[in-house]
Design an enzyme around this catalytic site. Structure first.
Site, PDB file in Angstrom:
ATOM      1  N   ARG A  70       0.843  -1.190   0.000  1.00  0.00           N
ATOM      2  CA  ARG A  70       0.000   0.000   0.000  1.00  0.00           C
ATOM      3  C   ARG A  70       0.882   1.244   0.000  1.00  0.00           C
ATOM      4  O   ARG A  70       2.036   1.204   0.411  1.00  0.00           O
ATOM      5  CB  ARG A  70      -0.929   0.015   1.215  1.00  0.00           C
ATOM      6  CG  ARG A  70      -2.050  -1.010   1.130  1.00  0.00           C
ATOM      7  CD  ARG A  70      -3.012  -0.912   2.293  1.00  0.00           C
ATOM      8  NE  ARG A  70      -2.403  -1.325   3.533  1.00  0.00           N
ATOM      9  CZ  ARG A  70      -1.889  -0.526   4.453  1.00  0.00           C
ATOM     10  NH1 ARG A  70      -1.930   0.788   4.289  1.00  0.00           N
ATOM     11  NH2 ARG A  70      -1.342  -1.008   5.553  1.00  0.00           N
ATOM     12  N   TYR A 198      -1.243  -3.535  -6.783  1.00  0.00           N
ATOM     13  CA  TYR A 198      -1.140  -4.202  -5.471  1.00  0.00           C
ATOM     14  C   TYR A 198      -2.504  -4.250  -4.773  1.00  0.00           C
ATOM     15  O   TYR A 198      -3.269  -3.275  -4.803  1.00  0.00           O
ATOM     16  CB  TYR A 198      -0.114  -3.460  -4.577  1.00  0.00           C
ATOM     17  CG  TYR A 198      -0.139  -4.018  -3.175  1.00  0.00           C
ATOM     18  CD1 TYR A 198       0.451  -5.249  -2.896  1.00  0.00           C
ATOM     19  CD2 TYR A 198      -0.833  -3.364  -2.161  1.00  0.00           C
ATOM     20  CE1 TYR A 198       0.369  -5.804  -1.637  1.00  0.00           C
ATOM     21  CE2 TYR A 198      -0.914  -3.913  -0.884  1.00  0.00           C
ATOM     22  CZ  TYR A 198      -0.317  -5.134  -0.630  1.00  0.00           C
ATOM     23  OH  TYR A 198      -0.425  -5.690   0.615  1.00  0.00           O
ATOM     24  N   LYS A 207      -9.758  -2.315   1.163  1.00  0.00           N
ATOM     25  CA  LYS A 207      -9.443  -1.154   2.009  1.00  0.00           C
ATOM     26  C   LYS A 207     -10.216   0.089   1.551  1.00  0.00           C
ATOM     27  O   LYS A 207     -10.695   0.867   2.374  1.00  0.00           O
ATOM     28  CB  LYS A 207      -7.942  -0.871   1.975  1.00  0.00           C
ATOM     29  CG  LYS A 207      -7.077  -2.049   2.389  1.00  0.00           C
ATOM     30  CD  LYS A 207      -7.362  -2.491   3.792  1.00  0.00           C
ATOM     31  CE  LYS A 207      -6.365  -3.554   4.244  1.00  0.00           C
ATOM     32  NZ  LYS A 207      -6.645  -4.011   5.606  1.00  0.00           N
ATOM     33  N   HIS A 227     -11.176  -2.277  11.008  1.00  0.00           N
ATOM     34  CA  HIS A 227     -10.060  -3.123  10.571  1.00  0.00           C
ATOM     35  C   HIS A 227      -9.904  -4.249  11.602  1.00  0.00           C
ATOM     36  O   HIS A 227      -8.958  -4.267  12.382  1.00  0.00           O
ATOM     37  CB  HIS A 227      -8.797  -2.247  10.499  1.00  0.00           C
ATOM     38  CG  HIS A 227      -7.624  -2.889   9.825  1.00  0.00           C
ATOM     39  ND1 HIS A 227      -6.330  -2.490  10.050  1.00  0.00           N
ATOM     40  CD2 HIS A 227      -7.549  -3.893   8.920  1.00  0.00           C
ATOM     41  CE1 HIS A 227      -5.505  -3.217   9.318  1.00  0.00           C
ATOM     42  NE2 HIS A 227      -6.219  -4.075   8.626  1.00  0.00           N
ATOM     43  N   ALA A 250      -0.245  -6.685   9.165  1.00  0.00           N
ATOM     44  CA  ALA A 250       0.874  -7.625   9.348  1.00  0.00           C
ATOM     45  C   ALA A 250       1.265  -7.808  10.818  1.00  0.00           C
ATOM     46  O   ALA A 250       2.433  -7.935  11.155  1.00  0.00           O
ATOM     47  CB  ALA A 250       2.083  -7.195   8.506  1.00  0.00           C
ATOM     48  N   CYS A 251       0.261  -7.807  11.706  1.00  0.00           N
ATOM     49  CA  CYS A 251       0.491  -8.082  13.140  1.00  0.00           C
ATOM     50  C   CYS A 251      -0.168  -9.383  13.565  1.00  0.00           C
ATOM     51  O   CYS A 251      -0.417  -9.602  14.751  1.00  0.00           O
ATOM     52  CB  CYS A 251      -0.050  -6.955  14.001  1.00  0.00           C
ATOM     53  SG  CYS A 251       1.012  -5.522  14.070  1.00  0.00           S
TER      54      CYS A 251
END
Ligand code: OXD
Ligand code: MN
Length: 582
Positions: A70, A198, A207, A227, A250-251
């Protein structure tokens, strides 16, 4: 196929006039259409087939090396009044934004096919679902949208019945970062994205629609677009609690959403409703209910293995699209920490050479339909959604934030969400590993001023006395040597159990200035190799560090000026006062 809806036909005609495509294809969402597009992309090199024996119907796409994540710095919210977008967004006046982006769209589809992609975010028959149409010149986008959303004929029928839809215009353009823009026009319910293929920039249902545009709509209509993953936790007695959990990109949202209970909890079950986005509504009884607007996953690949996430590892072995992973010599996809095989080629198609960096890009992705997931919950199709027992915020923090704590009440919980900070990851272009504020994990995704967003969150307190309890988690605490204190992954179920026990009033807690912390022994650590000292470190707070943090949160909140709800600042002050008294 065309449409009976004049406004849609007219928009398609206008876009065709502007972009000048060689052909127009209305997507029906059928398997045959998917296969045709795959065939076409295999022929022109957009996709390559992976080892058909071990990875049937799996394909690899290698993107332009400049187009791997992003681009928050090129993402804009274009409201008439700049203050409506807020300091949390890049802003451009709508007229200027249209002019700039339309100039890039002019003739952009020459020689290409323009795909018209009707989609429905949420179950087709849910009153909470919302539809959109994406126009794109990328067949890669079409096949990804097929896996990620309810796309095609049924969505078009709903759109034609309702008459309104979110308009999303996308072209890969020339993929130059200099001519890349992701523009949102929430007042017009439209999106224009050019210059990137992407996922987060190009699969506009995700998103752009389901978070940025939907959050704006949700505020007007009294619901929340968040989110958040949605997961069901079934205890050995057969009772299931649903929690919605917001973590920055990405957590580990995908891992948490499809967690595998460890051997010590073999009689527990986990049901995945969603791994990235939740739309939350109050029902007539004041119960908060959630639907997942998506029907597929676009997950981070590196780190996925049979130990960290067996469900994900298994579900991406068939009918999956990989983007920017490496390959083995026998044409299987390969990524760091896969734990099987060796890389022969990297994500740029070069012979693998460790000196060039990892074989798979750190933000390489898989796309799969949710139905591939062994822990998929059929309630993900329930039009009324599932009742939410707990809302959980979290971040990636080396220090400070305990493993878990509970807010004192809803208002304090909104402060806990607003105060979320996390180390940045490869999901966005930019520096990795720096702590930044990411309120409710929505910093990149809230389609309007955060001050108004927090006011909207606070307003739920007046609308229901059955709201979920609010918690904060941090799986990422490290010791001085940089070793993780908590084992994470499947063992996180132990923390989820404490959360549920708190929701049911079955376990006591220690009241502190920042919220309720687990009492010693209340997080079950049987069969876990973890010392009492480590558990103590994970479930206690450092007063001086927290005073510093609360000051930083106060300063951050103040940067929202007059629009900041006084009630939120009062909550922050309360915590500071209590810390000082402690
Ligand atoms: C995602 C993200 O891809 O949050 O889900 O970046
Ligand atoms: Mn996400």
């Amino acid at each position: 196929m065309t449409t009976t809806l004049d406004s849609l036909q007219q928009w398609v005609n206008e876009v065709a006039e502007l972009t000048d495509p060689a052909a127009i294809h209305w997507c029906d969402g059928s398997d045959a259409e998917y296969q045709d597009l795959v065939k076409q992309m295999l022929a022109d090199g957009t996709l390559s087939a992976l080892n058909d024996e071990n990875y049937p119907n799996c394909y690899l796409h290698l993107s332009d090396p400049n187009d791997v994540a992003r681009v928050e710095h090129l993402t804009f919210v274009c409201t008439s009044d700049e203050d409506d977008a807020g300091p949390n967004n890049n802003w451009m006046a709508p007229a200027e934004a249209h002019e700039k982006v339309d100039a890039l769209f002019e003739g952009a589809m020459q020689g290409r096919t323009m795909y018209v992609i009707p989609y429905c975010m949420g179950p087709i028959d849910s009153p909470f679902s919302r539809c959109g149409v994406e126009i794109s010149d990328s067949p890669y986008v079409v096949v990804n949208m097929k896996l990620m959303t309810r796309m095609g004929t049924a969505a078009l029928a709903r759109i034609e019945g309702e008459g309104d839809f979110v308009k999303g215009l996308h072209s890969t353009g020339d993929l130059s970062p200099d001519r890349r823009m992701i523009m949102h026009f929430p007042e017009e319910l439209s999106i224009k994205s050019i210059g990137s293929g992407y996922g987060g920039n190009a699969l506009l249902g995700k998103k752009c629609h389901a978070l940025r545009i939907a959050s704006y709509q949700a505020r007007q209509e009294g619901w929340l677009a968040e989110h958040m993953l949605i997961v069901g936790i079934e205890n050995p007695e057969g009772e299931t609690h649903y929690i919605a959990c917001a973590l920055p990109s990405a957590c580990g949202k995908t891992n948490l959403a499809m967690l595998i209970p460890p051997d010590s909890h073999a009689d527990w079950k986990i049901w995945t409703l969603g791994d990235d986005i939740a739309w939350l509504h109050l029902d007539d009884e004041g119960q908060l209910r959630a639907i997942n607007p998506e029907s597929g996953y676009f997950g981070v690949v590196p780190g996925t293995n049979s130990k960290t996430n067996k469900n994900a590892f298994d579900m991406i072995k068939h009918d999956a699209i990989y983007t920017n992973v490496g390959r083995t010599s026998n044409n299987e996809p390969w990524w760091e920490d896969k734990k099987v095989g060796e890389p022969a080629f990297d994500w740029q198609g070069r012979d693998y050479d460790a000196s060039n960096g990892p074989a798979a890009h750190p933000n390489s992705r898989f796309t799969v339909a949710a139905s591939n997931n062994p822990s998929y919950s059929s309630l993900a199709e329930a039009p009324e959604g599932v009742p939410i027992s707990a809302i959980v915020f979290g971040g990636r923090r080396k220090e400070l934030a305990p493993l878990v704590y509970q807010s004192k009440d809803w208002k304090h919980g909104v402060l806990v969400g607003a105060g979320v900070a996390s180390e940045t990851t490869a999901a966005n272009v930019g520096e990795v590993g720096v702590v930044r504020r990411d309120p409710m994990a929505m910093k990149p995704f809230c389609g309007y001023n955060f001050a108004d967003y927090w006011a909207h969150w606070l307003s739920f307190d007046e609308r229901s006395d059955k709201l979920p309890k609010i918690f904060h988690i941090n799986w990422f605490r490290q010791d001085k040597e940089g070793k993780f204190l908590w084992p994470g992954f499947g063992e996180n179920l132990r923390v989820l159990r404490w959360i549920i026990e708190r929701c049911e009033g079955r376990v006591d807690a220690i009241e502190t200035a920042i919220g309720y912390l687990p009492k010693s022994g209340d997080i079950d650590t049987t069969q876990l190799d973890i010392s009492d000292e480590t558990m103590q470190a994970l479930t206690s707070i450092d007063k001086a560090q927290w005073l510093e943090e609360m000051d930083a949160i106060g300063e951050y909140l103040d940067s929202y000026g007059d629009r900041l709800p006084a009630a939120l600042k009062a909550e922050q002050q309360k915590v500071v006062d209590q810390l000082n008294q402690a």
